[in-house]
Each structure stands twice: as C-alpha cells, then as structure tokens.
Design a protein around this motif. Structure first.
Motif, PDB file in Angstrom:
ATOM      1  N   VAL A   8       0.863  -1.184   0.000  1.00  9.33           N
ATOM      2  CA  VAL A   8       0.000   0.000   0.000  1.00  9.33           C
ATOM      3  C   VAL A   8       0.896   1.228   0.000  1.00  9.33           C
ATOM      4  CG1 VAL A   8      -1.815   1.277   1.191  1.00  9.33           C
ATOM      5  CG2 VAL A   8      -1.835  -1.226   1.213  1.00  9.33           C
ATOM      6  N   LEU A   9       0.795   2.029  -1.060  1.00  6.97           N
ATOM      7  CA  LEU A   9       1.605   3.232  -1.223  1.00  6.97           C
ATOM      8  C   LEU A   9       0.836   4.429  -0.656  1.00  6.97           C
ATOM      9  CD1 LEU A   9       2.680   2.567  -4.925  1.00  6.97           C
ATOM     10  CD2 LEU A   9       3.985   2.031  -2.848  1.00  6.97           C
ATOM     11  N   VAL A  10       1.402   5.081   0.343  1.00  8.58           N
ATOM     12  CA  VAL A  10       0.730   6.179   1.030  1.00  8.58           C
ATOM     13  C   VAL A  10       1.436   7.484   0.663  1.00  8.58           C
ATOM     14  CG1 VAL A  10      -0.120   7.032   3.241  1.00  8.58           C
ATOM     15  CG2 VAL A  10       0.226   4.571   2.908  1.00  8.58           C
ATOM     16  N   PRO A  11       0.779   8.356  -0.104  1.00  3.76           N
ATOM     17  CA  PRO A  11       1.453   9.569  -0.593  1.00  3.76           C
ATOM     18  C   PRO A  11       1.639  10.620   0.493  1.00  3.76           C
ATOM     19  CG  PRO A  11      -0.836   9.523  -1.324  1.00  3.76           C
ATOM     20  CD  PRO A  11      -0.587   8.213  -0.649  1.00  3.76           C
ATOM     21  N   GLY A  12       2.532  11.567   0.198  1.00  4.94           N
ATOM     22  CA  GLY A  12       2.826  12.645   1.129  1.00  4.94           C
ATOM     23  C   GLY A  12       1.826  13.777   1.022  1.00  4.94           C
ATOM     24  N   LEU A  13       2.075  14.819   1.805  1.00  3.77           N
ATOM     25  CA  LEU A  13       1.171  15.964   1.869  1.00  3.77           C
ATOM     26  C   LEU A  13       0.924  16.546   0.486  1.00  3.77           C
ATOM     27  CD1 LEU A  13      -0.290  18.091   3.747  1.00  3.77           C
ATOM     28  CD2 LEU A  13       1.784  19.453   3.462  1.00  3.77           C
ATOM     29  N   GLY A  14      -0.348  16.701   0.147  1.00  3.96           N
ATOM     30  CA  GLY A  14      -0.709  17.328  -1.106  1.00  3.96           C
ATOM     31  C   GLY A  14      -0.705  16.421  -2.307  1.00  3.96           C
ATOM     32  N   ASN A  15      -0.140  15.219  -2.178  1.00  2.00           N
ATOM     33  CA  ASN A  15      -0.023  14.311  -3.314  1.00  2.00           C
ATOM     34  C   ASN A  15      -1.083  13.227  -3.292  1.00  2.00           C
ATOM     35  OD1 ASN A  15       3.528  14.587  -3.111  1.00  2.00           O
ATOM     36  ND2 ASN A  15       2.246  15.439  -4.718  1.00  2.00           N
ATOM     37  N   ALA A  16      -1.539  12.830  -4.482  1.00  4.69           N
ATOM     38  CA  ALA A  16      -2.497  11.735  -4.651  1.00  4.69           C
ATOM     39  C   ALA A  16      -1.760  10.494  -5.147  1.00  4.69           C
ATOM     40  CB  ALA A  16      -3.585  12.166  -5.641  1.00  4.69           C
ATOM     41  N   ALA A  17      -2.523   9.474  -5.540  1.00  7.24           N
ATOM     42  CA  ALA A  17      -1.942   8.192  -5.928  1.00  7.24           C
ATOM     43  C   ALA A  17      -0.975   8.313  -7.091  1.00  7.24           C
ATOM     44  CB  ALA A  17      -3.066   7.215  -6.278  1.00  7.24           C
ATOM     45  N   ASP A  18      -1.199   9.282  -7.968  1.00 11.75           N
ATOM     46  CA  ASP A  18      -0.404   9.340  -9.196  1.00 11.75           C
ATOM     47  C   ASP A  18       1.066   9.667  -8.956  1.00 11.75           C
ATOM     48  OD1 ASP A  18      -1.133  11.991  -8.433  1.00 11.75           O
ATOM     49  OD2 ASP A  18      -0.754  12.698 -10.477  1.00 11.75           O
ATOM     50  N   ILE A  19       1.431  10.167  -7.775  1.00 10.07           N
ATOM     51  CA  ILE A  19       2.822  10.489  -7.506  1.00 10.07           C
ATOM     52  C   ILE A  19       3.689   9.239  -7.548  1.00 10.07           C
ATOM     53  CG2 ILE A  19       2.775  10.247  -4.982  1.00 10.07           C
ATOM     54  CD1 ILE A  19       4.549  13.019  -7.038  1.00 10.07           C
ATOM     55  N   TRP A  20       3.094   8.073  -7.317  1.00 11.34           N
ATOM     56  CA  TRP A  20       3.828   6.802  -7.348  1.00 11.34           C
ATOM     57  C   TRP A  20       3.926   6.221  -8.760  1.00 11.34           C
ATOM     58  CZ3 TRP A  20       6.236   5.833  -2.909  1.00 11.34           C
ATOM     59  CH2 TRP A  20       5.681   6.345  -1.721  1.00 11.34           C
ATOM     60  N   GLN A  21       3.267   6.845  -9.719  1.00 14.84           N
ATOM     61  CA  GLN A  21       3.184   6.297 -11.068  1.00 14.84           C
ATOM     62  C   GLN A  21       4.069   7.041 -12.062  1.00 14.84           C
ATOM     63  OE1 GLN A  21      -1.018   6.710 -11.619  1.00 14.84           O
ATOM     64  NE2 GLN A  21      -1.516   4.984 -10.298  1.00 14.84           N
ATOM     65  N   VAL A  22       4.962   7.857 -11.574  1.00 20.83           N
ATOM     66  CA  VAL A  22       5.819   8.665 -12.437  1.00 20.83           C
ATOM     67  C   VAL A  22       7.221   8.668 -11.835  1.00 20.83           C
ATOM     68  CG1 VAL A  22       5.316  10.831 -11.232  1.00 20.83           C
ATOM     69  CG2 VAL A  22       5.947  10.887 -13.656  1.00 20.83           C
ATOM     70  N   THR A  23       8.213   8.913 -12.659  1.00 22.89           N
ATOM     71  CA  THR A  23       9.589   8.962 -12.175  1.00 22.89           C
ATOM     72  C   THR A  23      10.379   9.986 -12.968  1.00 22.89           C
ATOM     73  OG1 THR A  23      11.606   7.665 -11.814  1.00 22.89           O
ATOM     74  CG2 THR A  23      10.256   7.066 -13.705  1.00 22.89           C
ATOM     75  N   GLU A  24      11.404  10.538 -12.339  1.00 23.60           N
ATOM     76  CA  GLU A  24      12.296  11.473 -13.016  1.00 23.60           C
ATOM     77  C   GLU A  24      13.584  10.801 -13.467  1.00 23.60           C
ATOM     78  OE1 GLU A  24      12.829  14.503 -10.054  1.00 23.60           O
ATOM     79  OE2 GLU A  24      11.137  15.677 -10.784  1.00 23.60           O
ATOM     80  N   ALA A  25      13.849   9.606 -12.957  1.00 26.46           N
ATOM     81  CA  ALA A  25      15.066   8.863 -13.288  1.00 26.46           C
ATOM     82  C   ALA A  25      14.844   7.395 -12.966  1.00 26.46           C
ATOM     83  CB  ALA A  25      16.252   9.412 -12.491  1.00 26.46           C
ATOM     84  N   HIS A  26      15.692   6.553 -13.521  1.00 25.65           N
ATOM     85  CA  HIS A  26      15.646   5.113 -13.252  1.00 25.65           C
ATOM     86  C   HIS A  26      14.247   4.524 -13.450  1.00 25.65           C
ATOM     87  CE1 HIS A  26      19.687   5.439 -11.545  1.00 25.65           C
ATOM     88  NE2 HIS A  26      19.259   6.484 -10.870  1.00 25.65           N
ATOM     89  N   PRO A  27      13.631   4.726 -14.611  1.00 26.02           N
ATOM     90  CA  PRO A  27      12.298   4.155 -14.842  1.00 26.02           C
ATOM     91  C   PRO A  27      12.361   2.637 -14.830  1.00 26.02           C
ATOM     92  CG  PRO A  27      13.238   4.965 -16.891  1.00 26.02           C
ATOM     93  CD  PRO A  27      14.175   5.406 -15.799  1.00 26.02           C
ATOM     94  N   PRO A  28      11.195   1.982 -14.587  1.00 24.50           N
ATOM     95  CA  PRO A  28       9.857   2.550 -14.426  1.00 24.50           C
ATOM     96  C   PRO A  28       9.596   3.054 -13.007  1.00 24.50           C
ATOM     97  CG  PRO A  28       9.736   0.173 -14.351  1.00 24.50           C
ATOM     98  CD  PRO A  28      11.169   0.512 -14.663  1.00 24.50           C
ATOM     99  N   SER A  29       8.361   3.504 -12.792  1.00 28.96           N
ATOM    100  CA  SER A  29       7.976   4.092 -11.513  1.00 28.96           C
ATOM    101  C   SER A  29       7.860   3.034 -10.424  1.00 28.96           C
ATOM    102  CB  SER A  29       6.630   4.798 -11.657  1.00 28.96           C
ATOM    103  OG  SER A  29       5.605   3.839 -11.903  1.00 28.96           O
ATOM    104  N   VAL A  30       7.742   3.501  -9.198  1.00 24.23           N
ATOM    105  CA  VAL A  30       7.575   2.597  -8.055  1.00 24.23           C
ATOM    106  C   VAL A  30       6.346   1.717  -8.231  1.00 24.23           C
ATOM    107  CG1 VAL A  30       7.050   2.488  -5.582  1.00 24.23           C
ATOM    108  CG2 VAL A  30       8.798   4.079  -6.422  1.00 24.23           C
ATOM    109  N   ALA A  31       5.205   2.319  -8.603  1.00 27.83           N
ATOM    110  CA  ALA A  31       3.970   1.542  -8.743  1.00 27.83           C
ATOM    111  C   ALA A  31       4.107   0.472  -9.817  1.00 27.83           C
ATOM    112  CB  ALA A  31       2.795   2.468  -9.057  1.00 27.83           C
TER     113      ALA A  31
END
Length: 330
Positions: free
Chosen positions: A66-89
C-alpha cells in the motif's frame, strides 16, 4: 520543480527522516492468501456516509503493498519517475498486488503525454483528488486518516497483510496505521518522513510549530477546492499514544540533499534549514528504539526519493515482502 510546489506549502515535511517508537511486541502477520486473478481497481470506492475515496490497485500477490502519498499528493505520484524508470507503482505491480489512493484534499500532479505519465509542467495543470470526500477545513488528525484508509481497503476488498510504503506525511500516517492495526502490517518502508521525536531536536521556537504551513496551506490551486491540512504535532502524539509497533521489518530511506536557500537572507536560511537538517538525526535516533530496523541515506536525493530513485524504494519494498529490511546499500 512543479511537483515540489505542492509540498512547498509544507517545506519542513520536504526533508524528513522517519520511524515510530515503542518496542515491538508482536510477530508480523503471516500471509494467509494470495490475490491471484484479482481484478485491477481504479475508481472511487464508497467509504460510507455518502463519501467516496479513489483507490487504484494493480498486480497480484500477497502481501499487498500500500503506497501512502505525502502531503498534497495523490496516488499518481507513485506512477511517475524522473530517473531510473519505471515508476515505483509499475515496478511493484510486477511482483505483487500494489494499491494507492487519493487522500481527500490532495492533488494529481501528473498528466498523460502520448500515453506516458509525466509530471505536470505547471501547477495550473494539477487536478483535485478523485472521489467526493472533502478534506476538513480545520487541521486534521492522523486517527481519522488512518480510519479512512482502513475502511477504504476493506471496502475495496484489499485484504491484509500489507507492506506500507509511506512518503513524508504518508510515512507518519503509515507508522500510526501499523501501531493502530498491528495485525495487518507485515512491513514498513518510510520514505523521508519526520519522526515524533523531532521537536526535541529543535530550538524552542521551532519545536512549538515546526510545520506551520501544514495547518494553514494557503489558497487552493483549484478554485473552490479544500486543501488537506494537518496538525502534525497532534499526529505525533497519536503515534506515541497508540499501541506498540509489531515486530516487522522497518526500512527508513533518508534524503541527502538539503534544499538550496542561498537566495534568502542568512537569518531566514537558518530558520528554514533547522527542521530539514535535524530531521535525519532525529530519525536515526528514533530507529534505535526499533529492533531490527535500518536507516539508509540514499545518495544524491531530495525529499522525493520515489521520483529520483524508484529502484531503491522498490528494493526496500521487495525486501519487506520477504520479511527483512533493505539488504543492499545504494
């Protein structure tokens, strides 16, 4: 930078460390089932009282991450990456069932470009959380958020045991969840959150109100939307008052890059840097009270470790699934 602007409403939670206290007393839950053939979920789930919260689940296996996002973030924050793809999700859905959710008052900070999810270029592209549950207009507390998540997982037919992976505020809530429902949690991966002992590492002025923008995040980025807001010190008290942490693997992933505030006056820099520089020290000390836990500093990372090193977050989660803390050092 755009995604950081969501958390910039709470700069102090953008640097944390993490973990929870109390000596472990119980053994981790033993997987009793698999979710082979479980259908994907992506939509609002009725949590009672006419409220719905968005839940998204992919993959099969047990325990469920279960991925629990930080303040202000929804589920999609786990579905994107800036480096080392793919994303965590995406990484974790290849090995087990993985779920995340939109906490009321959070924002979607990604968009689709040519079928690929990327970070929104500007905050005007952000969208409010899916589902109709409305965040409290007064500073919320962790007990209600943990109860919401518990109800959501039940209503969505997501069965324990769980490995909770929580970023920032999500790590604080994950600690509280594990101590509130110890029989359901098989492991914790805490991604750069503050810990309840942090105030004792701060000057009196900072300790009295270390997270001022959490309780008062200012105007919403979407007209008429209610931002989530938090009394973080109250959540710390709730963690300390909750039951003991179960005997489970706990890996703490700490950021190593401090925000650059050189453009600000020296006195203001000093005030703003007190929390981020003391957070990892507090977290490391806090972990000393958690047998078998591990503190890992992730090189060249900012607060959003899941965007910059999704491979490390995945490795920590996979080791938690196997009943151990992170075995390799990045």
């Amino acid at each position: 930078m755009p995604v950081r602007s969501v958390l910039s409403v709470l700069p102090v939670l953008c640097v944390g460390a993490l973990l929870a206290c109390s000596s472990p007393a119980t053994s981790p839950p033993t997987p009793t089932h698999t979710t082979a053939g479980a259908p994907d979920i992506a939509g609002p789930v009725d949590v009672g009282g006419g409220r719905t919260i968005y839940l998204e689940c992919h993959g099969t296996g047990s325990p469920t991450v279960v991925l629990v996002p930080g303040l202000g973030n929804a589920a999609d924050i786990w579905q994107v990456t800036e480096a080392h793809p793919p994303s965590v999700a995406e990484r974790l859905a290849r090995v087990t069932r993985v779920c995340s959710y939109d906490r009321p008052g959070s924002y979607l900070v990604t968009v689709l470009q040519g079928g690929t999810r990327v970070l929104a270029a500007t905050p005007d592209l952000y969208r409010p959380a899916r589902g109709n549950a409305v965040a409290s207009s007064t500073a919320g507390d962790g007990a209600a958020a943990v109860a919401d998540l518990h109800t959501l997982l039940q209503a969505g037919a997501v069965s324990p045991p769980f490995v909770l992976v929580g970023h920032s505020l999500g790590g604080v809530l994950s600690l509280l969840y594990a101590r509130t429902y110890p029989g359901q949690v098989a492991g914790l991966v805490l991604v750069d959150p503050p810990t309840p002992n942090l105030p004792s590492y701060l000057s009196p002025a900072q300790a009295a109100n270390p997270f001022p923008n959490a309780a008062n995040p200012g105007p919403s980025l979407v007209a008429g939307y209610v931002n989530e807001r938090w009394d973080i010190l109250r959540v710390f008290d709730q963690i300390d008052a909750a039951g003991p942490l179960p005997r489970i693997p706990v890996t703490f992933l700490a950021a190593t890059l401090i925000p650059d505030l050189s453009h600000l006056p020296p006195a203001q820099q000093r005030d703003l840097l007190e929390v981020p520089t003391q957070t990892p020290l507090a977290a490391a000390a806090y972990l000393q009270g958690v047998p078998g836990s591990r503190f890992v500093a992730v090189p060249q990372t900012t607060h959003y470790i899941q965007l910059e090193r999704p491979d490390v977050v995945e490795a920590a989660a996979r080791d938690a699934l196997a009943g151990r803390t992170l075995t390799s050092t990045p």
